[in-house]
Design a protein around this motif. Sequence first.
Motif, PDB file in Angstrom:
ATOM      1  N   ILE A   1       0.838  -1.191   0.000  1.00  0.00           N
ATOM      2  CA  ILE A   1       0.000   0.000   0.000  1.00  0.00           C
ATOM      3  C   ILE A   1       0.878   1.249   0.000  1.00  0.00           C
ATOM      4  CG2 ILE A   1      -0.224   0.074   2.513  1.00  0.00           C
ATOM      5  CD1 ILE A   1      -3.140   1.028   2.071  1.00  0.00           C
ATOM      6  N   THR A   2       0.464   2.261  -0.727  1.00  0.00           N
ATOM      7  CA  THR A   2       1.213   3.520  -0.801  1.00  0.00           C
ATOM      8  C   THR A   2       0.614   4.522   0.183  1.00  0.00           C
ATOM      9  OG1 THR A   2      -0.212   4.401  -2.528  1.00  0.00           O
ATOM     10  CG2 THR A   2       1.707   3.093  -3.241  1.00  0.00           C
ATOM     11  N   GLU A   3       1.291   5.673   0.314  1.00  0.00           N
ATOM     12  CA  GLU A   3       0.759   6.739   1.167  1.00  0.00           C
ATOM     13  C   GLU A   3      -0.592   7.229   0.629  1.00  0.00           C
ATOM     14  OE1 GLU A   3       1.697   8.055   4.098  1.00  0.00           O
ATOM     15  OE2 GLU A   3       3.088   6.366   4.123  1.00  0.00           O
ATOM     16  N   LYS A   4      -0.704   7.258  -0.688  1.00  0.00           N
ATOM     17  CA  LYS A   4      -1.961   7.667  -1.308  1.00  0.00           C
ATOM     18  C   LYS A   4      -3.074   6.679  -0.940  1.00  0.00           C
ATOM     19  CE  LYS A   4      -3.826   9.006  -5.846  1.00  0.00           C
ATOM     20  NZ  LYS A   4      -3.536   9.077  -7.304  1.00  0.00           N
ATOM     21  N   GLY A   5      -2.713   5.381  -0.899  1.00  0.00           N
ATOM     22  CA  GLY A   5      -3.684   4.356  -0.509  1.00  0.00           C
ATOM     23  C   GLY A   5      -4.112   4.504   0.934  1.00  0.00           C
ATOM     24  N   ARG A   6      -3.159   4.855   1.819  1.00  0.00           N
ATOM     25  CA  ARG A   6      -3.497   5.061   3.228  1.00  0.00           C
ATOM     26  C   ARG A   6      -4.439   6.263   3.388  1.00  0.00           C
ATOM     27  NH1 ARG A   6      -0.063   2.125   6.585  1.00  0.00           N
ATOM     28  NH2 ARG A   6       1.783   1.271   5.551  1.00  0.00           N
ATOM     29  N   GLU A   7      -4.166   7.327   2.613  1.00  0.00           N
ATOM     30  CA  GLU A   7      -5.032   8.505   2.661  1.00  0.00           C
ATOM     31  C   GLU A   7      -6.453   8.146   2.237  1.00  0.00           C
ATOM     32  OE1 GLU A   7      -3.166  11.341   0.183  1.00  0.00           O
ATOM     33  OE2 GLU A   7      -1.514  11.764   1.579  1.00  0.00           O
ATOM     34  N   PHE A   8      -6.547   7.303   1.203  1.00  0.00           N
ATOM     35  CA  PHE A   8      -7.863   6.887   0.722  1.00  0.00           C
ATOM     36  C   PHE A   8      -8.610   6.104   1.806  1.00  0.00           C
ATOM     37  CE2 PHE A   8     -10.547   3.663  -1.319  1.00  0.00           C
ATOM     38  CZ  PHE A   8     -11.437   4.479  -1.995  1.00  0.00           C
ATOM     39  N   LEU A   9      -7.913   5.170   2.484  1.00  0.00           N
ATOM     40  CA  LEU A   9      -8.555   4.363   3.518  1.00  0.00           C
ATOM     41  C   LEU A   9      -9.009   5.212   4.699  1.00  0.00           C
ATOM     42  CD1 LEU A   9      -6.535   1.017   3.751  1.00  0.00           C
ATOM     43  CD2 LEU A   9      -8.803   1.398   2.800  1.00  0.00           C
ATOM     44  N   ASN A  10      -8.276   6.294   4.987  1.00  0.00           N
ATOM     45  CA  ASN A  10      -8.653   7.154   6.118  1.00  0.00           C
ATOM     46  C   ASN A  10     -10.036   7.783   5.934  1.00  0.00           C
ATOM     47  OD1 ASN A  10      -6.376   6.704   7.634  1.00  0.00           O
ATOM     48  ND2 ASN A  10      -5.259   8.440   6.767  1.00  0.00           N
ATOM     49  N   LEU A  11     -10.481   7.864   4.671  1.00  0.00           N
ATOM     50  CA  LEU A  11     -11.805   8.427   4.400  1.00  0.00           C
ATOM     51  C   LEU A  11     -12.914   7.457   4.784  1.00  0.00           C
ATOM     52  CD1 LEU A  11     -11.098  10.048   0.917  1.00  0.00           C
ATOM     53  CD2 LEU A  11     -11.217  11.197   3.134  1.00  0.00           C
ATOM     54  N   TYR A  12     -12.546   6.199   4.986  1.00  0.00           N
ATOM     55  CA  TYR A  12     -13.536   5.175   5.295  1.00  0.00           C
ATOM     56  C   TYR A  12     -13.289   4.584   6.672  1.00  0.00           C
ATOM     57  CZ  TYR A  12     -14.660   5.649   0.390  1.00  0.00           C
ATOM     58  OH  TYR A  12     -15.025   6.162  -0.821  1.00  0.00           O
TER      59      TYR A  12
END
Length: 689
Positions: free
Chosen positions: A678-689
């Motif tokens: 997972i990338t930092e961008k992926g972690r940011e996306f998951l934080n929305l959920y």
Amino acid sequence: MKSIGIVSDSKLKNNRINPVGKTLAQNIKDVFDTKVIVRNYYIDQLTDHDVIEDDLVLVMAGSRANIIKDYVINPANIIVVRRTFLKSGVEPLYAIPKDTDVLVVNDNIETVLESVSALYHMGVTHINLIPFEEGKDYSRINVAVSPSEHEYIPDHIENKIDLGSRVIDISTMFFIISTLEVNDKETKKNFYNYYQKTVSIGGSIEDNYYKLLVRAEELDYLLDLSNDGILLTGTDGRILIYNSRFKEIFNLSKSYEGKYLHEVFEDLNLKQYYQFQEIEDLIHYKDKYINLEKKDIIHYNKEIKMFFSFQEVTHIKKLEQNLTRKLRQKGQIARYTFDDIHSQSKKISEVIEKSKKIAQSDLTVLITGESGTGKEVLAQALHNSSKRKKQPFIAVNAAAIPENLLESELFGYVKGSFTGALRHGKRGLFEQANNGTIFLDEIGDMPKHLQSKLLRVLQEKQITPIGADHVIDIDVRIIAATHKNPIEMVENGSFRKDLFYRLNVFPIKLPPLRERKVDIMLLLSKFTDYKYKFTNDCTQILKAYDWPGNIRELRNVAHYINTLDEGGILTKDSLPNYIVPALSLQMESCKSIINDDTFLSKERFHIEETVDIEMSISVLKAIKLLNEINKTSGRKHILKILERACIDLQESKLRKILNTLSETGLINIKKGRAGSYITEKGREFLNLY
């Protein structure tokens, strides 16, 4: 007070005072000073009503002991004094030519023979000693010696040497000291001075007494150097030996040898400790708190004595403060414990619970987590919860020390190892941390050649200083930390695989602050000393912000607030000016991810859009979980994770989702069997959920 009776033949001798009684009384005073009473008795003046009750009764010969035994209340107290000469009286004899006949004169044949025997034992063997007897012809002899009995020397002898009155010899004086049990330091010192003036009857005996006295003096000196009050007693509590510090602690002035400890300190009830072979306790005495330690000492499996050590608590605290200050100055102390880690996050609670168990082991720990998440705080807490907590804690940042200096800092060097080295060499940080813990922060930045040396330390528990031809055994626990992904470092070859597995015995991952947002306001309130209230919009902004610098950044914000605000209510305008713009950019970035056509297109997945989002999130969460537990995130492992979560997904559809997640930059797919990350961008996306 103890007393000694000295019995001589008569007070007057040849119409003058008999010097024997006076001489021996002075000998006793020279050693015991006023600690013993001396009484003189004279055989020719004793009457039927006289009773001698002294603790010891001294006579000059065995025949005199038989005469006075009926006058002594306890005849067992009678001792026959062995006498010797002062060195100053014997020295003139060594000037007499060899083989000269010398007449030895005294008041009777018994004392004459004693004098002859004493002189021979003193080493006066180069001349012929002739015992004087009344009525014999000594016209051929020109030299005579006598212990102050010149009137008995024949008139024709012109060369008369006065040996001086005979004095109590060392063995008799030592017997008197032991019998009366007067053995304080002043008496020992007087005894030593008396010994120096007298001539011993045998060289070996003289040496033994000398060694005994010197050793006793040395031991007394060592005892007095101690900062602890030291005391030795019998099993009944009778005081035998103590040092000056003992008297200082308890404000004692007079001598207490021979007295009973429980009677000297009646209020302390020290008798309760006699039954224990070993015990430690805290006692209170005249506004002082004193730490007491007691141990039994056994000699030859029979004789038992009790050893007591007393330490003032104020002194102990001072020592601890000095030690703590010195260790802090050297950076060799851990300040934080698990109580200093404040959190309401379930993730942090799990980390703490796991860490407390790990602390009890001596095995290596690898802490991973982003910069500012508190890796060193956790390392210090691990140390302070371990059995090594009283030993050094050495922290070293591998990224902060230049590469050419790191090896010498870690392992030390011997003198002359390289140009610019210290003259006497230098102990490395590993050696300084011996018996304690070394914290290797940013281990991922350690050069490859030092990684191999570190591997040897972990395997062999040995270090080799630079330039040394020997190894040093060490006992050190290693706690390592890095903000980098160790799996990725191993895969790209920047970190040794064998070292990683040696370090990764107990892996601990610290979550970033954005994954424990419940702690943001808790920590900020603590860092600002609970002086402020936060408006709703301020709180929302703080919780929504990503905190890329984690707790370190949050603490900096607290410093900013404390400096510019004096207390009261905080609004969004009270926050640093970079937080709100950064938050806006962050939200826009997340929106662009959600609105990305390549991510949520029906044509790509051939299923409903809502299902695409939910399934993609599930796959992304599975990859994140596998990354965190350092497991390969290939398709089989992902499917197994989804299966456990009761999510049914075919491998062909999973492959399409992975390709889409990769194209949108939410994951990186590695070659071979390494799987996805997972990338930092992926972690940011998951934080929305």
